[in-house]
Scaffold this active site. Structure first.
Site, PDB file in Angstrom:
ATOM      1  N   PHE A  19     -96.632 -22.057  51.983  1.00 23.77           N
ATOM      2  CA  PHE A  19     -96.143 -23.228  52.652  1.00 23.77           C
ATOM      3  C   PHE A  19     -94.750 -23.083  53.802  1.00 23.77           C
ATOM      4  CE2 PHE A  19     -93.924 -25.235  48.664  1.00 23.77           C
ATOM      5  CZ  PHE A  19     -93.105 -24.132  48.591  1.00 23.77           C
ATOM      6  N   GLU A  20     -94.504 -24.001  54.471  1.00 26.00           N
ATOM      7  CA  GLU A  20     -93.293 -23.686  55.267  1.00 26.00           C
ATOM      8  C   GLU A  20     -93.718 -22.863  56.619  1.00 26.00           C
ATOM      9  OE1 GLU A  20     -91.138 -25.587  55.601  1.00 26.00           O
ATOM     10  OE2 GLU A  20     -90.444 -26.325  53.545  1.00 26.00           O
ATOM     11  N   GLY A  21     -94.981 -22.664  56.877  1.00 28.08           N
ATOM     12  CA  GLY A  21     -95.828 -21.907  57.757  1.00 28.08           C
ATOM     13  C   GLY A  21     -96.145 -20.507  56.923  1.00 28.08           C
TER      14      GLY A  21
END
Lengths: 594, 250
Positions: free
Chosen positions: A403-405
């Site tokens: 997550f978060e890229g």
């Protein structure tokens, strides 16, 4: 002060930074330490004894924990005082991210609420929106969430198909679409939702309350880890959102999403430090009790090697995280004025330090992966058993690389952003690179000009930067506009840049510590620096050679290989003894105290 | 009425204890200092009493004898809610010195008060300050207090005695030497408290310490326990022999 404020994001690659320009965690003041202790106490008394209740998603339990954190004021750390928060600096926010990071699933719910769940309204909301939502979010009366991802729009966030159409009377937007992987979805009261208005090609953002008509939820996702964190799909079926709930201007949603992601990444870097320290403590506690062959396993070299490496990676991440976080604060201080609000300056700073944010995200999540994996290994059978919590940490940590890229997206971002900055002449990336290439013969003969420990280390770190610049020059010339399709090469470059930033952060921290009379003595910190630089130089050499052979730089291969050999060089280190000394301090303290 | 809470600054309970100077000194290198757990509970009870307006507690003051290194723990007490603090700047050489210095300060206070002192401090487990302090002040003391309630101008205390408990009614001033049970659990300082703590008064007064009566001769760590010996059930003879010859209990 002025010196520090002049540091631009990404500029470290062409500029040597000095120790007095960076912030190190040993500089936290009494008040910041008290805040950190409150977080520790909260995690220890409220969260850790109740992990089974959290992970079984006992009805209302996670929410009650968030509310308790709210009572202590821990949900309003970065919310301004006028909205019932505490208006703390970014570096203090990071300190709380770190400490709350030890809370397994709870830390995900906490980070989501205090970060992507609340901050979009603070940064982009108008006065009415802030007045209406922020005090509730800051105290925990309401919980926030963030809806960007869709089944067909993950890393490619702008591909979302959720639609918003203005009603005929112009009073409401009618939302239709589907969002997925929405953290806190099970109990959040307010969502920042991204959708495209009419036939727009770009996103807009909306504040959607749970009680608005036309919103429904799938059951909880069954996940590998962070099982206590609520994750659901959300459906908008003619969901009626008052027109005044549009966040920011029409079409600015993608920009909001990207800026919030920059924030999320740098905060993730902070978060994983807390999780890593907790796992290290578990590793060393166990190693200090478990006997085999008549000896404590902490006395064995194989275990010491792991313990030391856990410490080195965590110390490295910590050095980089607080350096970058303070740089964000300094940029905010410098840029806030009558026309630019503090919040605007903060958002700008996240963008300014996008390269560092992506580095911290990748390095931090991979450092944690190492730490929790070796924690399982050190605990052996007990690590694999659900009894000790090591397997929980192992499963929970895995999401950080997604997550978060994803780390893949972030690796590309590191180099891509840097090249764009160079192209825009925000700093002279290509000029410096050409200078190094033109002066190769001169540089190749250089040796450290001083016998001073730190001067020598600086010489090598400076050479690592020259290495990166030579390679940037080479691949830019070789692939030009098609470089973007060479993801393997970009990944190699990104790894080199990442190691440079982290290596320099450790160097500057240890150099600064030298003057602070640290209780444990400086030697063990020098050991950490020595080992990291030695390993980083080997890693960079390999990555560089991969680049050169892959790029098939016709006729120049030998020249580049020679340059790589020179610039990637570092001092030889007895890594066995250095790691043993690092591990011995950990074993002696029976706790991460670096 | 005012409540004074005596606060000792002690090493965190997870500290790995080491000695220096040929086992003559406690080596405090890298030690993290915390509020003595019993004192922290006392402070929690003091805050509870003050928060109930029916008790007429005007102020909670924390008192510490110690150097500059005690200020982070004092600041924590202020963050938890104490109104102000006094640090008596002197080396807390032994219980006598600490009790004497606290009493010298308290003698100058003229209103009604209760002093709360933890029954022991988790560093040296001296368990002596509270009793000595009441003697110096010439006020009554009640020890092993596990509950304390203010009832008008009297204070009702519950103290643990052999095989049960006893209720004591006391008038102020007096010293309550409190043990676990006085409050449920220590409070975590909230952000608001932390922010306010920096503005609260922390008065530092010079302590004229008397000569200490006790002297630390030598420190020694507990012996490491020998590992447990497992005897197979059919080897009762070996067990008996070990109990007779090694453990010497038979």
């Amino acid at each position: 002060m002025e010196k520090r404020a002049s540091i631009k994001g990404g500029e470290f690659i062409v500029k040597d930074i000095t120790a007095d320009e960076v912030f190190i965690p040993e500089e936290f003041d009494e008040e910041q330490q008290l805040i950190a202790q409150t977080c520790d106490d909260f995690i220890e008394t409220e969260v850790l004894p109740n992990l089974d209740r959290v992970d079984s998603q006992e009805e209302g339990y996670m929410r009650s924990l968030l509310e308790k954190a709210g009572e202590l004021g821990l949900l309003g750390i970065s919310v301004p005082e006028q909205f019932d928060g505490f208006g703390q600096s970014f570096v203090t926010t990071q300190l709380t991210s770190e400490r709350m990071g030890a809370g397994y699933s709870f830390s995900v719910a906490y980070s989501c609420h205090t970060g992507i769940g609340s901050m979009p309204i603070l940064y982009y909301g108008n006065e009415e929106q802030k007045q209406k939502y922020l005090p509730k979010l800051s105290t925990g009366e309401w919980i926030g969430a963030y809806c960007l991802t869709e089944p067909g729009a993950g890393s490619d966030a702008n591909a979302g198909t959720t639609k918003a159409v203005l009603s005929e009377d112009g009073k409401n937007y009618i939302l239709n679409g589907q969002k997925m992987w929405i953290t806190n979805a099970g109990f959040a009261d307010v969502f920042t939702v991204f959708a495209k208005i009419d036939n727009d090609r770009v996103l807009s953002a909306f504040i959607v309350e749970r009680s608005f008509p036309g919103i429904s939820f799938n059951p909880e996702e069954k996940k590998m880890g962070i099982k206590g964190s609520s994750t659901r799909q959300i459906f908008f079926n003619d969901c009626v959102v008052p027109a005044e709930n549009m966040l920011g201007k029409r079409g600015k949603g993608f920009r909001i999403a990207l800026q919030i992601l920059h924030m999320g990444r740098i905060k993730l870097g902070g978060n994983v430090i807390g999780a890593a320290k907790y796992s290290i403590n578990q590793s060393v506690n166990y190693a200090n009790e478990r006997k085999q062959f008549g000896s404590l396993i902490s006395s064995f070299g194989s275990i010491k090697q792991k313990l030391a490496e856990q410490v080195i990676k965590t110390f490295a991440n910590e050095s980089a995280v607080y350096r970058a976080s303070k740089d964000v604060d300094e940029a905010v201080k410098q840029n806030t004025d009558d026309t630019i609000s503090k919040e605007q300056a903060l958002v700008d700073a996240y963008g300014q330090f996008a390269v560092e944010a992506a580095i911290l995200k990748v390095f931090g999540s991979e450092a944690l992966s190492y730490v929790v994996d070796e924690n399982v290994q050190i605990l052996g059978g007990m690590g694999y058993s659900a009894e000790m919590g090591a397997e929980r940490a192992y499963r929970d940590s895995r999401i950080n690389r997604i997550f978060e890229g994803t780390n893949e997206i972030n690796r590309i971002l590191v180099i891509d952003t840097l090249l764009k900055r160079g192209a825009r002449k925000e700093f002279d990336l290509f000029g410096e690179a050409e200078k190094i290439v033109a002066g190769l013969d001169k540089y190749m003969g250089e040796k450290p000009g001083s016998t001073d420990y730190y001067e020598r280390k600086r010489f090598y770190v400076s050479n690592f930067k020259k290495l990166a610049l030579v390679l940037i020059n080479a691949v830019s010339a070789r692939f030009q506009r098609k470089l973007v399709y060479e993801q393997e090469i970009l990944n190699n470059l990104s790894d080199i840049i990442m190691n440079i930033y982290v290596a320099e952060s450790i160097l500057l921290r240890v150099q600064k510590l030298e003057s602070m009379n640290v209780p444990a003595g400086i030697e063990v910190y020098r050991d950490i620096l020595d080992v990291f630089l030695f390993d980083a130089s080997e890693l960079m050499r390999k990555a560089s050679r991969d680049i050169v052979y892959s790029a098939e730089a016709d006729g120049n291969t030998d020249k580049y290989l020679e340059a790589i050999d020179h610039f990637s060089k570092s001092e030889g280190v007895n890594t066995r003894d250095a790691r043993r000394r690092i591990a011995d301090k950990l074993i002696d303290d029976n706790k991460y105290k670096f | 009425m005012k409540i004074f809470v005596c606060l000792a600054n002690v090493p965190d309970t997870t500290t790995k204890v080491k000695f220096s100077d040929n086992n003559q000194q406690f080596d405090d290198t890298g030690v993290q200092w915390v509020i003595n757990p019993w004192d922290e509970l006392a402070l929690t009870r003091a805050m509870e009493l003050k928060e109930d307006s029916g008790n007429n507690v005007d102020e909670v003051t924390v008192l510490t004898v110690g150097g500059l290194n005690t200020e982070p723990t004092i600041r924590k007490a202020l963050a938890i809610g104490a109104d102000n603090a006094v640090r008596i700047d002197a080396e807390p050489a032994d219980s006598y010195v600490v009790a004497y210095l606290l009493s010298e300060y308290l003698k100058s206070y003229e209103g009604g008060y209760i002093v709360l002192a933890g029954i022991e401090a988790s560093d040296y487990n001296g368990s002596a300050v509270g009793g000595m302090l009441s003697e110096f002040l010439d006020v009554p003391s009640v020890s092993a207090v596990s509950a304390l309630n203010i009832e008008g101008d009297k204070v009702s205390l519950l103290r643990e005695i052999d095989g049960g408990s006893e209720q004591v009614i006391a008038g102020v001033p007096f010293v309550a030497i409190v043990q676990k049970g006085i409050a449920k659990e220590p409070r975590i300082p909230a952000m608001r408290g932390i922010m306010m703590a920096r503005k609260k008064p922390l008065e530092v007064i010079k302590g004229e310490a008397p000569e200490a009566l006790a002297e630390m001769a030598d420190f020694e760590l507990p012996q490491v326990k020998p590992p447990c010996k497992m005897i197979e059930p059919e080897n009762a003879r070996e067990l008996i022999s070990l109990l007779q010859n090694e453990a010497k209990v038979l």
